[in-house]
Design a protein around this motif. Structure first.
Motif, mmCIF file in Angstrom:
data_model
loop_
_atom_site.group_PDB
_atom_site.id
_atom_site.type_symbol
_atom_site.label_atom_id
_atom_site.label_comp_id
_atom_site.label_asym_id
_atom_site.label_seq_id
_atom_site.Cartn_x
_atom_site.Cartn_y
_atom_site.Cartn_z
ATOM 1 N N ALA A 1 -3.834 1.583 0.877
ATOM 2 C CA ALA A 1 -2.485 2.056 0.975
ATOM 3 C C ALA A 1 -2.050 3.382 1.656
ATOM 4 O O ALA A 1 -1.399 3.531 2.262
ATOM 5 N N GLY A 2 -3.203 4.171 1.504
ATOM 6 C CA GLY A 2 -3.318 5.552 2.269
ATOM 7 C C GLY A 2 -3.540 5.254 3.623
ATOM 8 O O GLY A 2 -2.574 5.987 4.528
ATOM 9 N N PRO B 1 2.989 -11.138 -8.066
ATOM 10 C CA PRO B 1 3.955 -10.369 -7.699
ATOM 11 C C PRO B 1 3.425 -9.104 -6.583
ATOM 12 O O PRO B 1 4.006 -9.077 -5.524
ATOM 13 N N ALA B 2 2.185 -8.534 -7.059
ATOM 14 C CA ALA B 2 1.979 -7.806 -5.989
ATOM 15 C C ALA B 2 1.255 -8.225 -4.711
ATOM 16 O O ALA B 2 1.375 -7.669 -3.736
ATOM 17 N N LEU C 1 -0.118 -0.521 -3.813
ATOM 18 C CA LEU C 1 -0.211 0.117 -5.154
ATOM 19 C C LEU C 1 0.122 -0.790 -6.307
ATOM 20 O O LEU C 1 -0.504 -0.324 -7.459
ATOM 21 N N ALA C 2 0.903 -1.607 -6.250
ATOM 22 C CA ALA C 2 1.374 -2.450 -7.327
ATOM 23 C C ALA C 2 0.056 -3.285 -7.798
ATOM 24 O O ALA C 2 -0.304 -3.710 -8.918
ATOM 25 N N ILE D 1 6.562 -1.309 2.489
ATOM 26 C CA ILE D 1 6.670 -2.653 1.498
ATOM 27 C C ILE D 1 5.252 -2.969 1.295
ATOM 28 O O ILE D 1 4.895 -3.091 0.058
ATOM 29 N N ALA D 2 4.388 -2.810 2.211
ATOM 30 C CA ALA D 2 2.805 -3.102 2.103
ATOM 31 C C ALA D 2 2.291 -2.189 1.615
ATOM 32 O O ALA D 2 1.437 -2.260 0.613
ATOM 33 N N VAL D 3 2.494 -0.739 1.531
ATOM 34 C CA VAL D 3 2.333 0.190 0.706
ATOM 35 C C VAL D 3 2.782 0.072 -0.724
ATOM 36 O O VAL D 3 1.673 0.260 -1.692
#
Length: 345
Positions: free
Chosen positions: A321-322, A242-243, A222-223, A216-218
């Motif tokens: 994210a990576g 939202p992100a 990304l969002a 979910i964190a990734v």
């Protein structure tokens, strides 16, 4: 202080408190900066340590026993403490100050000296009758892998908080209070997830809760990357919400099970070292995340402008994210449940 059968219950609040205080910090800091108490400007953020320090000192004296359940014959390894403290200082100072000062030669000398002192610390522990670090912890794969996951997670988390604040305050020229309010969805998502993980998910799902949280964190990061790329200079609190909510919720699911894997199954002889190493790795990882990704951020900014700050933030959010994705892959090395850590390879 606690017998083995009650140790894990006693440690249960650690994860939720870590999560809640981590997200409360930036919001409280924004409020204190807005108040500008006594004309102290940014220095006012340190004032929060005063009441908590006093409360901790008073409660510690009134509530804690003079000795816990440790070996009465145990002694403080002054040599080990001295080497570890000096090595930590020599590593942390250049990591925090190096980028601002242009990485002068003395920063590299300090890092090299830190490596030497850490090697001497390891050697001293092998011959110490009362070592600072309990070696048996490193024979538990769940503990070692858990610390690596903590390092990746907190490096990413620290860089995320730094870059959000830099983007909104320096790039978008928002006030500290405005920025703190913008982070409320992230804080709310984290708080809800921490309580949910502590009450239900961590015990029932085990390492699957880590998979869920990091996934979910990734998605949230990304969002956030997409939101910055799509809205650009027209970004608002509501467009970010939202992100940030998703990112916070994913991170919040990670705090509790991570602590459970690292120190939840430690013996009474090991728990002190385990908790200390957990805190130390968090601090080191946070400093490294800020130093490394802060350098990447400012290198991408180049000549400051709104668009260069936006581009730099996109780059760092993609990297974080990576980094979360890499830690997600490491979760597979943990046992399915923390209480099984002793018996599984």
């Amino acid at each position: 202080m606690f017998p083995p059968q009650h140790l894990r219950k006693a440690l249960t609040p650690v994860g939720p408190l870590m999560g809640l205080t981590t997200v409360a910090g930036p919001i409280l800091a924004g409020w204190l900066l807005h108040l500008d108490l006594f004309g102290s400007q940014w220095r006012s953020i340190f004032l929060i340590n005063v009441p908590f320090g006093i409360i901790a000192a008073v409660l510690g004296r009134r509530v804690l026993p003079r000795r816990g359940g440790e070996d009465p014959a145990a002694r403080l390894d002054l040599t080990g403490v001295g080497l570890l403290t000096a090595a930590s200082a020599l590593l942390i100072i250049p990591l925090i100050q190096g980028r601002d000062l242009g990485w002068p030669a003395w920063t590299y000398v300090m890092v090299a000296a830190a490596v030497v002192l850490l090697a001497l610390f390891v050697l001293s522990q092998r011959h110490s009758k009362h070592p600072v670090v309990t070696a048996s912890l490193f024979r538990k794969r769940s503990f070692v892998v858990g610390l690596v996951i903590v390092a990746g997670f907190y490096a990413s988390l620290s860089a995320f908080v730094l870059v959000v604040n830099l983007l909104l305050q320096q790039g978008m020229h928002w006030t500290p209070l405005h920025t703190g309010l913008a982070l409320i969805p992230w804080a709310l998502g984290t708080a809800v997830a921490v309580l949910l993980a502590g009450a239900v998910l961590a015990e029932k799902l085990g390492r699957a809760s880590l998979h869920l949280g990091l996934s979910i964190a990734v998605i949230g990061l990304l969002a956030l990357w997409w939101s910055i790329a799509h809205w650009g200079a027209g970004i608002t609190v509501w467009k970010l919400a939202p992100a940030l909510l998703f990112t916070g919720f994913g991170s919040g699911l990670v705090f509790v099970p991570l602590v459970d894997f690292i120190i939840g199954d430690a013996t009474t002889e090991e728990v002190g070292t385990g908790a200390g190493l957990l805190d130390a790795v968090q601090q080191f990882a946070g400093a490294i995340g800020v130093a490394a990704l802060g350098t990447v951020f400012f290198a991408r900014v180049g000549h400051p402008s709104v668009h260069s700050y936006l581009a730099a933030a996109e780059l760092v959010f993609g990297i974080t994210a990576g980094l979360n994705l890499l830690t997600l892959l490491l979760v597979g090395l943990l046992p399915k449940h923390a209480q099984q850590a002793h018996g599984q390879a």
